[in-house]
Design a protein around this motif. Structure first.
Motif, PDB file in Angstrom:
ATOM      1  N   LYS A  59       0.836  -1.200   0.000  1.00 29.44           N
ATOM      2  CA  LYS A  59       0.000   0.000   0.000  1.00 29.44           C
ATOM      3  C   LYS A  59       0.873   1.255   0.000  1.00 29.44           C
ATOM      4  CE  LYS A  59      -4.342   0.140   2.571  1.00 29.44           C
ATOM      5  NZ  LYS A  59      -4.809   0.194   3.943  1.00 29.44           N
ATOM      6  N   LYS A  60       0.395   2.334  -0.619  1.00 26.92           N
ATOM      7  CA  LYS A  60       1.071   3.632  -0.500  1.00 26.92           C
ATOM      8  C   LYS A  60       0.667   4.253   0.826  1.00 26.92           C
ATOM      9  CE  LYS A  60       3.330   5.399  -4.191  1.00 26.92           C
ATOM     10  NZ  LYS A  60       3.240   6.170  -5.408  1.00 26.92           N
ATOM     11  N   ILE A  61       1.627   4.710   1.586  1.00 26.93           N
ATOM     12  CA  ILE A  61       1.323   5.322   2.876  1.00 26.93           C
ATOM     13  C   ILE A  61       1.217   6.830   2.650  1.00 26.93           C
ATOM     14  CG2 ILE A  61       1.989   5.432   5.317  1.00 26.93           C
ATOM     15  CD1 ILE A  61       1.682   2.536   4.137  1.00 26.93           C
ATOM     16  N   MET A  62       0.023   7.352   2.812  1.00 27.32           N
ATOM     17  CA  MET A  62      -0.209   8.769   2.491  1.00 27.32           C
ATOM     18  C   MET A  62       0.535   9.679   3.470  1.00 27.32           C
ATOM     19  SD  MET A  62      -1.765   9.203  -0.191  1.00 27.32           S
ATOM     20  CE  MET A  62      -2.002   7.909  -1.355  1.00 27.32           C
ATOM     21  N   GLY A  63       1.128  10.741   2.919  1.00 28.25           N
ATOM     22  CA  GLY A  63       1.901  11.636   3.775  1.00 28.25           C
ATOM     23  C   GLY A  63       3.366  11.217   3.853  1.00 28.25           C
ATOM     24  N   PHE A  64       3.738  10.182   3.094  1.00 33.54           N
ATOM     25  CA  PHE A  64       5.144   9.750   3.047  1.00 33.54           C
ATOM     26  C   PHE A  64       5.647   9.799   1.612  1.00 33.54           C
ATOM     27  CE2 PHE A  64       4.082   8.217   7.158  1.00 33.54           C
ATOM     28  CZ  PHE A  64       5.290   8.142   7.854  1.00 33.54           C
ATOM     29  N   GLY A  65       6.921  10.077   1.476  1.00 32.80           N
ATOM     30  CA  GLY A  65       7.560  10.065   0.161  1.00 32.80           C
ATOM     31  C   GLY A  65       7.435  11.404  -0.529  1.00 32.80           C
ATOM     32  N   HIS A  66       8.352  11.668  -1.425  1.00 30.75           N
ATOM     33  CA  HIS A  66       8.327  12.928  -2.170  1.00 30.75           C
ATOM     34  C   HIS A  66       9.214  12.801  -3.394  1.00 30.75           C
ATOM     35  CE1 HIS A  66       8.385  17.163  -3.074  1.00 30.75           C
ATOM     36  NE2 HIS A  66       7.339  17.265  -2.288  1.00 30.75           N
ATOM     37  N   ARG A  67       8.743  13.345  -4.500  1.00 30.11           N
ATOM     38  CA  ARG A  67       9.543  13.287  -5.728  1.00 30.11           C
ATOM     39  C   ARG A  67      10.886  14.004  -5.539  1.00 30.11           C
ATOM     40  NH1 ARG A  67       8.252  13.202 -11.180  1.00 30.11           N
ATOM     41  NH2 ARG A  67       6.978  11.404 -10.700  1.00 30.11           N
ATOM     42  N   GLU A  68      10.892  15.106  -4.814  1.00 28.13           N
ATOM     43  CA  GLU A  68      12.118  15.910  -4.707  1.00 28.13           C
ATOM     44  C   GLU A  68      12.985  15.567  -3.503  1.00 28.13           C
ATOM     45  OE1 GLU A  68      13.513  18.192  -6.780  1.00 28.13           O
ATOM     46  OE2 GLU A  68      12.009  17.413  -8.173  1.00 28.13           O
TER      47      GLU A  68
ATOM     48  N   PRO B 272       8.420  11.087   6.103  1.00 24.83           N
ATOM     49  CA  PRO B 272       7.160  11.831   5.993  1.00 24.83           C
ATOM     50  C   PRO B 272       7.361  13.129   5.217  1.00 24.83           C
ATOM     51  CG  PRO B 272       8.025  11.955   8.235  1.00 24.83           C
ATOM     52  CD  PRO B 272       8.889  10.993   7.495  1.00 24.83           C
ATOM     53  N   ASN B 273       6.341  13.519   4.465  1.00 20.89           N
ATOM     54  CA  ASN B 273       6.367  14.853   3.854  1.00 20.89           C
ATOM     55  C   ASN B 273       5.509  15.791   4.699  1.00 20.89           C
ATOM     56  OD1 ASN B 273       3.585  14.709   2.844  1.00 20.89           O
ATOM     57  ND2 ASN B 273       4.383  13.119   1.476  1.00 20.89           N
ATOM     58  N   VAL B 274       5.429  17.051   4.295  1.00 14.88           N
ATOM     59  CA  VAL B 274       4.767  18.069   5.119  1.00 14.88           C
ATOM     60  C   VAL B 274       3.305  17.728   5.416  1.00 14.88           C
ATOM     61  CG1 VAL B 274       4.112  19.507   3.126  1.00 14.88           C
ATOM     62  CG2 VAL B 274       4.472  20.594   5.352  1.00 14.88           C
TER      63      VAL B 274
HETATM   64  C1  COA Z   1       4.723  11.835  -3.584  1.00 19.35           C
HETATM   65  C2  COA Z   1       4.876  10.650  -4.506  1.00 19.35           C
HETATM   66  C3  COA Z   1       3.742  10.676  -5.552  1.00 19.35           C
HETATM   67  C4  COA Z   1       6.232  10.743  -5.190  1.00 19.35           C
HETATM   68  O1  COA Z   1       6.232   9.775  -6.092  1.00 19.35           O
HETATM   69  P1  COA Z   1       7.338   9.429  -7.186  1.00 19.35           P
HETATM   70  O2  COA Z   1       8.514  10.312  -7.123  1.00 19.35           O
HETATM   71  O3  COA Z   1       6.598   9.312  -8.471  1.00 19.35           O
HETATM   72  O4  COA Z   1       7.812   8.036  -6.655  1.00 19.35           O
HETATM   73  P2  COA Z   1       7.058   6.658  -6.860  1.00 19.35           P
HETATM   74  O5  COA Z   1       5.594   6.781  -6.520  1.00 19.35           O
HETATM   75  O6  COA Z   1       7.404   6.155  -8.216  1.00 19.35           O
HETATM   76  O7  COA Z   1       7.756   5.794  -5.732  1.00 19.35           O
HETATM   77  C5  COA Z   1       9.071   5.266  -5.844  1.00 19.35           C
HETATM   78  C6  COA Z   1       9.144   4.029  -4.948  1.00 19.35           C
HETATM   79  O8  COA Z   1       8.926   4.389  -3.575  1.00 19.35           O
HETATM   80  C7  COA Z   1       7.722   3.773  -3.092  1.00 19.35           C
HETATM   81  N1  COA Z   1       6.952   4.776  -2.378  1.00 19.35           N
HETATM   82  C8  COA Z   1       6.949   6.115  -2.613  1.00 19.35           C
HETATM   83  N2  COA Z   1       6.107   6.714  -1.784  1.00 19.35           N
HETATM   84  C9  COA Z   1       5.592   5.755  -0.992  1.00 19.35           C
HETATM   85  C10 COA Z   1       4.656   5.758   0.045  1.00 19.35           C
HETATM   86  N3  COA Z   1       4.091   6.885   0.450  1.00 19.35           N
HETATM   87  N4  COA Z   1       4.343   4.584   0.647  1.00 19.35           N
HETATM   88  C11 COA Z   1       4.899   3.443   0.248  1.00 19.35           C
HETATM   89  N5  COA Z   1       5.809   3.365  -0.749  1.00 19.35           N
HETATM   90  C12 COA Z   1       6.129   4.502  -1.366  1.00 19.35           C
HETATM   91  C13 COA Z   1       6.957   3.340  -4.338  1.00 19.35           C
HETATM   92  O9  COA Z   1       6.081   2.277  -4.061  1.00 19.35           O
HETATM   93  C14 COA Z   1       8.070   2.998  -5.266  1.00 19.35           C
HETATM   94  O10 COA Z   1       8.567   1.753  -4.901  1.00 19.35           O
HETATM   95  P3  COA Z   1       8.986   0.680  -6.038  1.00 19.35           P
HETATM   96  O11 COA Z   1      10.113   1.360  -6.786  1.00 19.35           O
HETATM   97  O12 COA Z   1       9.365  -0.514  -5.235  1.00 19.35           O
HETATM   98  O13 COA Z   1       7.758   0.491  -6.873  1.00 19.35           O
HETATM   99  C15 COA Z   1       4.788   9.324  -3.710  1.00 19.35           C
HETATM  100  O14 COA Z   1       5.810   9.300  -2.740  1.00 19.35           O
HETATM  101  C16 COA Z   1       3.431   9.131  -3.071  1.00 19.35           C
HETATM  102  O15 COA Z   1       2.496   8.669  -3.730  1.00 19.35           O
HETATM  103  N6  COA Z   1       3.302   9.484  -1.742  1.00 19.35           N
HETATM  104  C17 COA Z   1       2.039   9.395  -1.075  1.00 19.35           C
HETATM  105  C18 COA Z   1       1.192  10.609  -1.414  1.00 19.35           C
HETATM  106  C19 COA Z   1       1.707  11.862  -0.762  1.00 19.35           C
HETATM  107  O16 COA Z   1       1.977  11.893   0.421  1.00 19.35           O
HETATM  108  N7  COA Z   1       1.763  12.935  -1.543  1.00 19.35           N
HETATM  109  C20 COA Z   1       2.158  14.242  -1.065  1.00 19.35           C
HETATM  110  C21 COA Z   1       3.451  14.693  -1.662  1.00 19.35           C
HETATM  111  S1  COA Z   1       3.947  16.219  -0.901  1.00 19.35           S
END
Ligand code: COA
Length: 383
Positions: free
Chosen positions: A262-271, A317-319
């Motif tokens: 599952k994607k964990i909302m509020g985590f991860g960031h492109r930058e 976590p992101n903001v």
């Molecule tokens: C923000 C976001 C879209 C950035 O995405 P991105 O740069 O396109 O990176 P990806 O979605 O391709 O993720 C790259 C890898 O990290 C994993 N990953 C990234 N964010 C994750 C998350 N929140 N939870 C679980 N896994 C995550 C992906 O599953 C992927 O893994 P894989 O290579 O094994 O498939 C992504 O981190 C996300 O969907 N986060 C949750 C939504 C969120 O909080 N958005 C607010 C951003 S400020």
């Protein structure tokens, strides 16, 4: 990018990842140092020692205001907080269950022709600066009074003594907000104000680059921010925290979620591949708020999720994550979280639109065509 796509199309980057799409002097993200600067100033300093008004001025006018400039800016914002009755009439016509992001997007569409600079050409810089100030002044009024309207309440008039954070909280609740509440809201607005070429800002720049108008750029930005991969993540993060409910449930919940990919909302960031600098400060503020309110459960759940995400996925976590539980502790309804993001981000969008228009070129990328070609046109009866 998958190996096949890279081999096939070396110049193609899905999601435009890593593609340089412009030159800007507005903000800089340093992923390695987990730092974000607005026009050279660290967002920590702005959130801790400055205010949203100083930040908005900095973004729009390119420098920090001195005392006289700040006083003048606040006065103008106060005088521009009210919105025409037609905006409220439009909001009253929406279904009561319309998402507040749809309401604020509608509000800005209705507002546009009422702007005193409506007739100005798209590249009129002075008119755009005046429009930007009006947009920043009115966004919070529309979100908060829009919330009143959907509850069947009448809009309230803004109090000219209030700053942006106070105005929003006062109109939303009908009560004078307390100092800690204002401090948290003000810090979150500062941290949400600007973030480089993110999806909504880029979309806003694309719109104004056609020499459409600033309001159309803002409406584009709102539509783009609405999605759960962008601004909508703060709402989704809160639903997740409420689903987990207690720190004792957190470890099993995150283990299951990761197991289920599952994607964990509020985590991860492109930058940010390390920490999101905005999240670092807002986590501190949100946890302090939890202690003050005597409710630390979300901070405790957050610790468990953060630790697991870092150790298992190296994702931080992101903001949106601390913003979610900070807003919850402030008693704000969950579907207003993304609209609050709008109240802040109109300053960044406006700054980018103005920058784009000062040195404009139509934004028009290419796509690789993979469809059919050179087909013979069959008569209707033969298809
Ligand atoms: C923000 C976001 C879209 C950035 O995405 P991105 O740069 O396109 O990176 P990806 O979605 O391709 O993720 C790259 C890898 O990290 C994993 N990953 C990234 N964010 C994750 C998350 N929140 N939870 C679980 N896994 C995550 C992906 O599953 C992927 O893994 P894989 O290579 O094994 O498939 C992504 O981190 C996300 O969907 N986060 C949750 C939504 C969120 O909080 N958005 C607010 C951003 S400020």
């Amino acid at each position: 990018m998958s190996a096949t796509l890279t081999d096939k199309y070396p110049n193609y980057s899905p999601g435009l990842e890593g593609v340089i799409a412009g030159i800007s002097t507005i903000s800089e993200i340093d992923s390695d140092r987990s730092s974000l600067q607005y026009r050279g100033y660290d967002v920590h300093d702005l959130a801790e020692s400055g205010s949203f008004e100083e930040t908005a001025y900095l973004l729009i006018f390119g420098k920090l205001p001195n005392q006289a400039e700040l006083d003048g800016f606040k006065k103008t914002l106060s005088s521009e907080r009210e919105v025409p009755e037609a905006v409220y009439t439009a909001l009253k016509a929406l279904p009561k269950d319309a998402h507040p992001m749809d309401a604020i997007r509608t509000g800005f569409s209705v507002l546009a022709p009422f702007d005193p600079d409506y007739e100005a050409v798209a590249t009129d810089d002075a008119a755009n600066l005046r429009k930007a100030v009006r947009i920043i002044a009115k966004a919070g009024t529309m979100v908060a009074n829009g919330h009143r309207i959907r509850q069947g309440l009448e809009p309230i008039k803004p109090n000219p003594a209030h700053n942006t954070a106070e105005n929003f909280l006062h109109l939303m609740t009908g009560q004078e907000p307390n100092a800690k509440t204002v401090e948290v809201m003000d810090a979150s607005l500062t941290l949400y104000a600007e973030h480089g070429f993110n999806a909504s800002t880029f979309a806003c720049r694309v719109t104004v680059a056609t020499l459409s108008d600033l309001y159309s750029g803002i409406v584009t930005g709102i539509g783009t921010l609405r999605g759960p991969l962008h601004g909508g993540a703060n709402e989704e993060a809160m639903k997740m925290l409420l689903d987990i409910d207690q720190p004792a449930n957190a470890q099993a919940w995150i283990d299951d979620a990761l197991e289920g990919k599952k994607k964990i909302m509020g985590f991860g960031h492109r930058e940010y591949k390390k920490r999101d600098s905005r999240a670092i400060y807002l986590t501190k503020v949100a946890k302090e708020l939890g202690i003050e309110k005597g409710d630390t459960r979300f901070g405790d759940i957050a610790d468990i999720l953060e630790h697991t995400m870092e150790s298992r996925k190296n994702i931080f976590p992101n903001v949106d994550f601390p913003a979610a539980y900070a807003y919850y502790l402030l008693g704000i309804p969950i579907d207003l979280y993304t609209p609050i993001f709008v109240i802040a981000r109109v300053s960044g969008w406006s700054a980018h639109a103005i920058e784009q228009l000062r040195n404009n070129r139509l934004i028009r990328p290419k796509a690789i065509y993979e469809g059919a070609a050179n087909l013979e046109f069959p008569p209707l009866a033969d298809r």
